[in-house]
Write a protein that holds these residues in place. Structure first.
Motif, short mmCIF file in Angstrom:
data_model
loop_
_atom_site.label_atom_id
_atom_site.label_comp_id
_atom_site.label_asym_id
_atom_site.label_seq_id
_atom_site.Cartn_x
_atom_site.Cartn_y
_atom_site.Cartn_z
N ALA A 71 0.65 -1.26 -0.19
CA ALA A 71 0.08 0.01 -0.23
C ALA A 71 0.70 1.26 -0.03
CB ALA A 71 -1.03 -0.04 1.28
N GLN A 72 0.20 2.34 -0.50
CA GLN A 72 0.90 3.53 -0.51
C GLN A 72 -0.24 4.39 0.03
OE1 GLN A 72 1.26 1.92 -3.68
NE2 GLN A 72 3.09 1.09 -2.77
N HIS A 73 -0.08 4.96 1.28
CA HIS A 73 -1.03 5.67 1.93
C HIS A 73 -0.83 7.17 1.47
CE1 HIS A 73 -2.32 2.35 4.09
NE2 HIS A 73 -1.13 2.36 4.71
N VAL A 74 -1.31 7.92 0.67
CA VAL A 74 -1.03 9.19 -0.06
C VAL A 74 -1.63 10.37 0.75
CG1 VAL A 74 -0.25 8.11 -2.19
CG2 VAL A 74 -2.54 8.87 -2.05
N HIS A 75 -2.71 10.30 1.29
CA HIS A 75 -3.34 11.44 2.08
C HIS A 75 -3.69 10.84 3.29
CE1 HIS A 75 -5.04 15.29 1.66
NE2 HIS A 75 -6.31 14.73 2.11
N SER A 76 -3.91 11.68 4.28
CA SER A 76 -4.57 11.34 5.55
C SER A 76 -6.20 11.94 5.44
CB SER A 76 -3.93 12.06 6.60
OG SER A 76 -4.11 13.49 6.43
N THR A 77 -6.77 11.17 6.20
CA THR A 77 -8.30 11.57 6.17
C THR A 77 -8.78 11.34 7.81
OG1 THR A 77 -10.47 11.55 5.36
CG2 THR A 77 -9.19 9.48 5.42
N ARG A 78 -9.67 12.22 8.16
CA ARG A 78 -10.46 12.02 9.58
C ARG A 78 -11.52 10.86 9.55
NH1 ARG A 78 -8.39 14.84 13.85
NH2 ARG A 78 -7.64 16.91 13.19
N CYS A 79 -11.78 10.24 10.65
CA CYS A 79 -12.51 8.98 10.48
C CYS A 79 -14.03 9.49 10.56
CB CYS A 79 -12.20 8.19 11.67
SG CYS A 79 -10.64 7.11 11.15
N GLU A 80 -14.15 10.01 9.41
CA GLU A 80 -15.71 10.56 9.34
C GLU A 80 -16.20 10.25 7.85
OE1 GLU A 80 -14.78 14.76 9.41
OE2 GLU A 80 -14.82 14.61 11.72
N GLY A 81 -17.45 9.82 7.81
CA GLY A 81 -17.81 9.48 6.49
C GLY A 81 -17.73 8.06 6.00
N TYR A 82 -17.26 7.79 4.81
CA TYR A 82 -16.91 6.73 4.52
C TYR A 82 -15.50 6.51 3.76
CZ TYR A 82 -21.67 5.13 4.97
OH TYR A 82 -22.71 4.88 5.30
N LEU A 83 -15.07 5.23 3.57
CA LEU A 83 -13.94 5.11 2.77
C LEU A 83 -14.29 4.23 1.66
CD1 LEU A 83 -10.80 5.38 2.49
CD2 LEU A 83 -10.43 3.30 3.61
N HIS A 84 -14.13 4.86 0.56
CA HIS A 84 -14.60 4.26 -0.91
C HIS A 84 -13.58 3.36 -1.42
CE1 HIS A 84 -18.31 6.45 -0.73
NE2 HIS A 84 -17.48 7.18 -0.25
N ALA A 85 -13.98 2.06 -1.97
CA ALA A 85 -12.81 1.22 -2.54
C ALA A 85 -13.47 0.89 -3.94
CB ALA A 85 -12.63 -0.06 -1.64
N ALA A 86 -12.42 1.04 -4.84
CA ALA A 86 -12.82 0.60 -6.34
C ALA A 86 -11.77 -0.24 -6.60
CB ALA A 86 -12.78 1.94 -7.31
N GLY A 87 -11.96 -1.71 -6.93
CA GLY A 87 -11.03 -2.56 -7.23
C GLY A 87 -11.02 -3.12 -8.62
N GLU A 88 -9.80 -3.34 -9.20
CA GLU A 88 -9.90 -3.87 -10.45
C GLU A 88 -8.99 -5.20 -10.44
OE1 GLU A 88 -8.46 -2.97 -15.06
OE2 GLU A 88 -7.98 -1.45 -13.45
N LEU A 89 -9.51 -6.49 -11.15
CA LEU A 89 -8.43 -7.41 -11.15
C LEU A 89 -7.45 -7.43 -12.23
CD1 LEU A 89 -8.22 -10.44 -10.13
CD2 LEU A 89 -9.91 -11.22 -11.67
N LEU A 90 -6.47 -7.52 -11.72
CA LEU A 90 -5.22 -7.25 -12.76
C LEU A 90 -4.52 -8.58 -13.11
CD1 LEU A 90 -2.94 -4.68 -10.95
CD2 LEU A 90 -4.62 -4.27 -12.58
N HIS A 91 -4.85 -9.78 -12.35
CA HIS A 91 -4.40 -11.02 -12.91
C HIS A 91 -5.33 -12.01 -12.32
CE1 HIS A 91 -1.87 -14.47 -13.57
NE2 HIS A 91 -1.82 -14.87 -12.31
N LYS A 92 -5.66 -13.04 -13.09
CA LYS A 92 -6.68 -14.10 -12.87
C LYS A 92 -6.10 -15.18 -13.08
CE LYS A 92 -11.41 -15.87 -12.89
NZ LYS A 92 -12.66 -15.72 -13.63
#
Length: 124
Positions: A71-92
């Motif tokens: 992981a590369q954590h590139v920006h901090s955020t307060r623990c409010e609202g939601y953390l959204h994830a969009a995933g893509e399968l690179l290798h199956k």
């Protein structure tokens, strides 16, 4: 109760066979002592959802386990609202799946970029 329940993952759906979207409700449970999102919570979220999505793609009698995470954590955020994830399968492959997951806050700002490799295990 499972890790998915504890993390407060409220949405997780596969889209088109090689992409998924998800979101996790943020609370003090996910926070460092100063109130920002803990990177470990982000990693647990990524591995849990990647494994679940790989499982959805596998034939009966197989399951996925986390093998590697980067992981590369590139920006901090307060623990409010939601953390959204969009995933893509690179290798199956027959023995592994590799997922690229983009984690954003409610405004769409990139919080973390995560790559998860899942090992495919045959139950027999």
């Amino acid at each position: 109760m499972s890790l998915v329940d504890d993390l407060q993952i409220t949405e997780l759906r596969l889209e088109g066979g090689n992409r998924f979207v998800s979101k996790m409700k943020l609370s003090q449970y996910h926070a460092q002592p100063i109130g920002f999102l803990n990177g470990g919570a982000t990693l647990a979220y990524a591995e849990a959802i990647a494994g679940r999505m790989s499982f959805e793609l596998l034939p009966e009698g197989s399951f996925a386990v986390g093998q590697s995470i980067t992981a590369q954590h590139v920006h901090s955020t307060r623990c409010e609202g939601y953390l959204h994830a969009a995933g893509e399968l690179l290798h199956k492959g027959r023995r592994s799946h590799v997922w690229n997951i983009r984690m954003t806050d409610d405004s769409g700002a990139l919080i973390s970029q995560v790559t998860v490799t899942c090992a495919i295990v045959n139950m027999k």
